[in-house]
Design a protein around this motif. Structure first.
Motif, mmCIF file in Angstrom:
data_model
loop_
_atom_site.group_PDB
_atom_site.id
_atom_site.type_symbol
_atom_site.label_atom_id
_atom_site.label_comp_id
_atom_site.label_asym_id
_atom_site.label_seq_id
_atom_site.Cartn_x
_atom_site.Cartn_y
_atom_site.Cartn_z
ATOM 1 N N THR A 147 0.711 -1.381 0.096
ATOM 2 C CA THR A 147 0.088 0.081 0.130
ATOM 3 C C THR A 147 0.756 1.244 -0.050
ATOM 4 O O THR A 147 0.272 2.353 0.049
ATOM 5 N N ILE A 148 2.087 1.018 0.054
ATOM 6 C CA ILE A 148 3.336 2.145 -0.235
ATOM 7 C C ILE A 148 2.566 3.029 -1.414
ATOM 8 O O ILE A 148 2.654 4.350 -1.391
ATOM 9 N N ASP A 149 2.607 2.236 -2.337
ATOM 10 C CA ASP A 149 2.071 3.181 -3.839
ATOM 11 C C ASP A 149 0.663 3.598 -3.687
ATOM 12 O O ASP A 149 0.437 4.729 -4.275
ATOM 13 N N VAL A 150 -0.095 2.910 -3.211
ATOM 14 C CA VAL A 150 -1.601 3.124 -3.121
ATOM 15 C C VAL A 150 -1.563 4.941 -2.281
ATOM 16 O O VAL A 150 -2.277 5.513 -2.866
ATOM 17 N N ALA A 151 -0.867 4.752 -1.435
ATOM 18 C CA ALA A 151 -0.780 6.112 -0.447
ATOM 19 C C ALA A 151 -0.473 7.241 -1.309
ATOM 20 O O ALA A 151 -0.904 8.125 -1.334
ATOM 21 N N HIS A 152 0.865 6.912 -2.033
ATOM 22 C CA HIS A 152 1.431 7.918 -3.114
ATOM 23 C C HIS A 152 0.283 8.321 -3.867
ATOM 24 O O HIS A 152 0.309 9.537 -4.411
ATOM 25 N N GLU A 161 -6.678 18.802 -7.666
ATOM 26 C CA GLU A 161 -7.218 19.496 -6.681
ATOM 27 C C GLU A 161 -8.528 19.275 -6.079
ATOM 28 O O GLU A 161 -9.465 20.383 -5.936
ATOM 29 N N SER A 162 -8.468 18.025 -5.737
ATOM 30 C CA SER A 162 -9.878 17.588 -5.273
ATOM 31 C C SER A 162 -9.806 16.337 -4.543
ATOM 32 O O SER A 162 -8.588 15.418 -4.977
ATOM 33 N N ASP A 163 -10.308 16.110 -3.343
ATOM 34 C CA ASP A 163 -9.908 14.763 -2.640
ATOM 35 C C ASP A 163 -10.218 13.555 -3.605
ATOM 36 O O ASP A 163 -10.974 13.664 -4.207
ATOM 37 N N SER A 164 -9.339 12.597 -3.154
ATOM 38 C CA SER A 164 -9.392 11.337 -4.051
ATOM 39 C C SER A 164 -10.849 10.537 -4.246
ATOM 40 O O SER A 164 -11.173 10.034 -5.274
ATOM 41 N N ALA A 165 -11.483 10.768 -2.990
ATOM 42 C CA ALA A 165 -13.054 10.053 -3.113
ATOM 43 C C ALA A 165 -13.955 10.750 -4.201
ATOM 44 O O ALA A 165 -14.828 10.085 -4.625
ATOM 45 N N ALA A 166 -13.970 12.075 -4.386
ATOM 46 C CA ALA A 166 -14.491 12.953 -5.180
ATOM 47 C C ALA A 166 -14.315 12.247 -6.753
ATOM 48 O O ALA A 166 -15.456 12.236 -7.587
ATOM 49 N N LEU A 167 -13.014 11.669 -7.023
ATOM 50 C CA LEU A 167 -12.977 11.262 -8.363
ATOM 51 C C LEU A 167 -13.759 10.011 -8.482
ATOM 52 O O LEU A 167 -14.185 9.712 -9.620
ATOM 53 N N GLY A 168 -13.985 9.271 -7.509
ATOM 54 C CA GLY A 168 -14.929 7.989 -7.599
ATOM 55 C C GLY A 168 -16.379 8.158 -8.043
ATOM 56 O O GLY A 168 -16.742 7.410 -8.726
ATOM 57 N N ILE A 178 -5.932 7.126 -8.177
ATOM 58 C CA ILE A 178 -6.903 6.221 -7.144
ATOM 59 C C ILE A 178 -8.049 7.232 -7.065
ATOM 60 O O ILE A 178 -8.059 8.161 -7.051
ATOM 61 N N ASN A 179 -9.260 6.127 -7.417
ATOM 62 C CA ASN A 179 -10.586 6.894 -7.369
ATOM 63 C C ASN A 179 -11.403 6.370 -5.919
ATOM 64 O O ASN A 179 -12.551 6.406 -6.091
ATOM 65 N N PHE A 180 -10.842 6.559 -4.701
ATOM 66 C CA PHE A 180 -11.388 6.222 -3.675
ATOM 67 C C PHE A 180 -10.831 6.899 -2.381
ATOM 68 O O PHE A 180 -9.700 7.327 -2.629
ATOM 69 N N GLY A 181 -11.502 7.146 -1.329
ATOM 70 C CA GLY A 181 -11.086 7.660 -0.185
ATOM 71 C C GLY A 181 -9.617 7.598 0.225
ATOM 72 O O GLY A 181 -9.059 6.571 0.158
ATOM 73 N N GLY A 182 -8.820 8.454 0.854
ATOM 74 C CA GLY A 182 -7.823 8.449 1.700
ATOM 75 C C GLY A 182 -6.895 9.599 0.773
ATOM 76 O O GLY A 182 -5.688 9.664 1.762
ATOM 77 N N GLY A 183 -7.072 10.370 -0.164
ATOM 78 C CA GLY A 183 -6.181 11.101 -0.476
ATOM 79 C C GLY A 183 -6.891 12.697 -0.393
ATOM 80 O O GLY A 183 -8.069 12.864 -0.765
ATOM 81 N N SER A 229 -3.516 1.534 3.922
ATOM 82 C CA SER A 229 -3.032 0.439 4.715
ATOM 83 C C SER A 229 -4.174 -0.011 5.666
ATOM 84 O O SER A 229 -4.225 -1.150 6.180
ATOM 85 N N ALA A 230 -4.825 0.956 6.031
ATOM 86 C CA ALA A 230 -6.042 0.442 7.016
ATOM 87 C C ALA A 230 -7.388 0.473 6.013
ATOM 88 O O ALA A 230 -7.038 0.212 4.901
ATOM 89 N N SER A 231 -8.647 0.316 6.493
ATOM 90 C CA SER A 231 -9.780 0.380 5.441
ATOM 91 C C SER A 231 -9.807 1.648 4.578
ATOM 92 O O SER A 231 -9.287 2.797 5.177
ATOM 93 N N VAL A 232 -10.381 1.615 3.716
ATOM 94 C CA VAL A 232 -10.639 3.019 3.062
ATOM 95 C C VAL A 232 -11.235 3.929 3.851
ATOM 96 O O VAL A 232 -10.837 5.178 3.801
ATOM 97 N N GLU A 233 -12.362 3.707 4.683
ATOM 98 C CA GLU A 233 -12.983 4.420 5.446
ATOM 99 C C GLU A 233 -11.907 4.978 6.552
ATOM 100 O O GLU A 233 -11.869 6.402 6.946
ATOM 101 N N GLU A 234 -11.126 4.222 7.098
ATOM 102 C CA GLU A 234 -10.126 4.586 8.130
ATOM 103 C C GLU A 234 -9.180 5.436 7.634
ATOM 104 O O GLU A 234 -8.800 6.426 8.220
ATOM 105 N N ASP A 235 -8.759 5.082 6.196
ATOM 106 C CA ASP A 235 -7.783 6.050 5.800
ATOM 107 C C ASP A 235 -8.210 7.314 5.606
ATOM 108 O O ASP A 235 -7.362 8.123 5.659
ATOM 109 N N GLU A 236 -9.447 7.375 4.888
ATOM 110 C CA GLU A 236 -10.039 8.724 4.912
ATOM 111 C C GLU A 236 -10.301 9.525 6.144
ATOM 112 O O GLU A 236 -10.014 10.869 6.267
#
Length: 141
Positions: free
Chosen positions: A51-56, A66-73, A93-98, A116-123
């Protein structure tokens, strides 16, 4: 204005503290500048290597759009207007945490990505850390 090393360290510390206080699994924390270049990173002990690459990518996505990653979803799905956009810019990435980091005037100065946690926890972690740094960026301006 750009993110200083001191502000990046504060952001990473705030995210780490949030994960620990909530009892979430260890996470990877990536901070990008507004051009989506890596500015800071922490892999908490025990965070999943894959998940190192996922976080990045979460941080890069937020900075580039210029928008949170969850908005892209909301637009990047098979029936959406931006289907397949996640395959652009070297992979997004088009889900939460960015989460975007803005200075007081609303200008994007960077982004944080958590994974590295759940998507909800990352967010939750990213959203909790971002206001702390926004205050610092606003104070420094």
């Amino acid at each position: 204005m750009t993110l200083s090393a001191a502000l990046i360290e504060k952001l990473i510390a705030a995210a780490k503290e949030e994960a620990l206080q909530r009892g979430f699994p260890p996470v990877n924390i990536s901070v990008c500048d507004r051009a989506a270049h890596l500015a800071g990173f922490l892999r908490m002990d025990g965070a999943i290597l894959g998940t190192i690459d996922v976080a990045h990518r979460k941080a890069r996505t937020a900075a580039l759009f210029e928008s949170d990653s969850a908005a892209l979803g909301g637009v990047a799905h098979p029936d959406g207007p931006s289907h397949m956009v996640e395959h652009t810019n070297g992979g997004l990435i088009n889900f939460g945490g960015g989460v975007v980091i803005r200075e007081a005037g609303g200008v994007v100065v960077g982004a944080i990505g958590i994974s590295s946690a759940s998507v909800e926890e990352d967010e939750i972690i990213a959203q909790a850390a971002a206001p702390r740094i926004r205050e610092s960026v606003g104070d420094a301006a």
